[in-house]
Design a protein around this motif. Structure first.
Motif, short mmCIF file in Angstrom:
data_model
loop_
_atom_site.label_atom_id
_atom_site.label_comp_id
_atom_site.label_asym_id
_atom_site.label_seq_id
_atom_site.Cartn_x
_atom_site.Cartn_y
_atom_site.Cartn_z
N UNK A 46 -15.19 11.48 14.91
CA UNK A 46 -15.12 11.59 13.45
C UNK A 46 -16.10 10.63 12.81
N UNK A 47 -16.14 9.40 13.31
CA UNK A 47 -17.06 8.42 12.75
C UNK A 47 -18.51 8.78 13.07
N UNK A 48 -18.74 9.35 14.24
CA UNK A 48 -20.09 9.80 14.56
C UNK A 48 -20.52 10.94 13.64
N UNK A 49 -19.60 11.84 13.31
CA UNK A 49 -19.92 12.90 12.36
C UNK A 49 -20.28 12.30 11.01
N UNK A 50 -19.48 11.34 10.56
CA UNK A 50 -19.78 10.66 9.30
C UNK A 50 -21.16 10.02 9.35
N UNK A 51 -21.50 9.44 10.51
CA UNK A 51 -22.79 8.77 10.65
C UNK A 51 -23.98 9.70 10.57
N UNK A 52 -23.77 10.99 10.77
CA UNK A 52 -24.85 11.96 10.62
C UNK A 52 -25.10 12.33 9.17
N UNK A 53 -24.13 12.00 8.30
CA UNK A 53 -24.18 12.45 6.92
C UNK A 53 -24.48 11.30 5.97
N UNK A 54 -25.03 11.59 4.78
CA UNK A 54 -25.18 10.54 3.78
C UNK A 54 -23.81 9.99 3.37
N UNK A 55 -23.82 8.73 2.91
CA UNK A 55 -22.57 8.09 2.46
C UNK A 55 -22.26 8.62 1.06
#
Length: 410
Positions: free
Chosen positions: A259-268
């Protein structure tokens, strides 16, 4: 290549032997073999979690055989050739050998067969088209599955474009298996086919896409697979906003959390992550976590002091603060000493409950009404700012009720 699996307790367990005995009583010797992941992982010395069995018995006959043996039989997907046997509390998914009759890129119409080579020919990758009997002997109908598995190669069975057009999810499965098992550069023919067929991903359901994507991101190190997805246009097709840059690379070193890796692919961006969760039909829990981590990003920094960190944990929750910090550490390449300090604080500190309520204000003479909520919020803001003092609460309330009274020092 003749290879036999060694020292596999699941091959010799009473539960396994009961299932095979049931099937062989109905279909004769060698009517059933383990197939796919269990064989591949055992060959590679990796953990085996799921047990898939291929059989020459047709589904109704397999179902009846399991029941006749006194085992629990579940009609998982009789029309598609699959039943599940439960033996010793362990599920075994049993599927009749099949060949594709028609395909539309999402699902296939199949016909049952008793030909092991036909069944292997419809599978996705050669390292997944491996079968094993109860003695541990591995059967490799494509002639190259064992070599691929041992060498860390993920190569389609037959023509890659044909395999992909049978089910476009195989594009994502290629990158997922490459993330888990690939060693060297990805197979060139597969990369070319994925690039050419990338538009077919739009035909897949969001649920199938998100399931594969999360499995890929759960690999020990998904970075090369994500880079390969970007090179073929697959990443842009799935996540147009994605940025698989240096911050994502560092993030994969800091966490194995998909989940955190998915977030890391996306803008904040909280709104963007809400839209992503909607598009991929992620669970509410995953959506809320993605959004909370983005919203926490403006309130935390890897070098913040302990007081600020406690305030952030109280207001935002430990998970959101930790997620935001990990992303910022990856982006900023922060000081490891700060990382250790804050990690220890977040994991070891339990936010206290607000020590006062409406009854305390009423006891001091405030009539019930809208002022109660306003004053409690003011008390909470001061209490947080002073780092959660454990005493002096009544004096603070009196100061809020009477501005001429000075509050106690923080």
């Amino acid at each position: 290549m003749s290879v036999r699996l060694q020292d596999q307790p699941w091959l010799t367990s009473a539960a396994t032997r009961a299932v095979f005995a049931a099937l062989e009583t109905a279909g004769g010797p060698d009517c059933a073999r383990f197939v796919g992941g269990s064989v591949r992982n055992a060959l590679l010395g990796q953990a085996v979690a799921d047990f898939d069995i291929a059989t020459t018995l047709e589904p109704e006959a397999a179902f009846a055989a399991i029941q006749t043996a006194g085992l629990k039989a579940v009609p998982t997907g009789l029309a598609h050739g699959t039943v599940t046997a439960v033996s010793g509390h362990q599920p075994y998914e049993i599927t009749t050998l099949r060949r594709d009759v028609t395909t539309d890129g999402r699902k296939a119409t199949v016909a049952f067969t008793d030909d092991w080579s036909e069944d292997a020919a419809r599978r996705d990758f050669r390292l997944n088209a491996l079968y094993a009997d109860l003695t541990g002997r591995i059967y490799d109908p494509t002639g190259q599955g064992i070599e691929d598995a041992l060498a860390g190669r993920v190569i389609f069975v037959g023509d890659p474009v044909t395999r992909i057009r049978e089910d476009y999810l195989r594009i994502l499965r290629f990158f997922r298996f490459y993330a888990w098992y690939g060693r060297d550069a990805p197979d060139a023919a597969a990369m070319t086919a994925c690039t050419a067929e990338v538009d077919g991903l739009a035909r897949l359901s969001a649920e199938r896409v998100s399931t594969e994507l999360m499995k890929l991101l759960n690999a020990p190190d998904p970075r090369r697979a994500v880079q390969a997805m970007a090179a073929t246009g697959v990443l842009a097709q799935l996540l147009p906003e994605a940025v698989a840059g240096i911050a994502f690379q560092r993030l994969c070193e800091l966490t194995t959390d998909p989940v955190l890796r998915l977030a890391g692919l996306m803008p904040v961006d909280a709104d963007g992550l809400r839209a992503l969760a909607r598009r991929l039909r992620l669970s509410n829990a995953v959506r809320d976590r993605l959004v909370a981590g983005a919203e926490a990003a403006t309130a935390v920094r890897p070098d913040m002091d302990d007081r600020t960190a406690r305030a952030a944990v109280y207001r935002l929750g430990a998970r959101a603060v930790e997620d935001a910090l990990i992303r910022q550490r990856a982006a900023m390449n922060s000081d490891p000493a700060d990382d250790d300090r804050l990690t220890t604080l977040i994991s070891g500190w339990t936010p206290p409950s607000l020590p006062v309520g409406g009854r305390d204000l009423a006891r001091l003479g405030l009539a019930p009404g809208p002022d109660t909520g306003r004053l409690l919020k003011a008390f909470e803001a001061g209490w947080i700012a002073d780092d959660f003092p454990v005493a002096g609460h009544e004096a603070r309330l009196r100061a809020l009720l009477d501005p001429t009274v000075s509050p106690p020092p923080g």
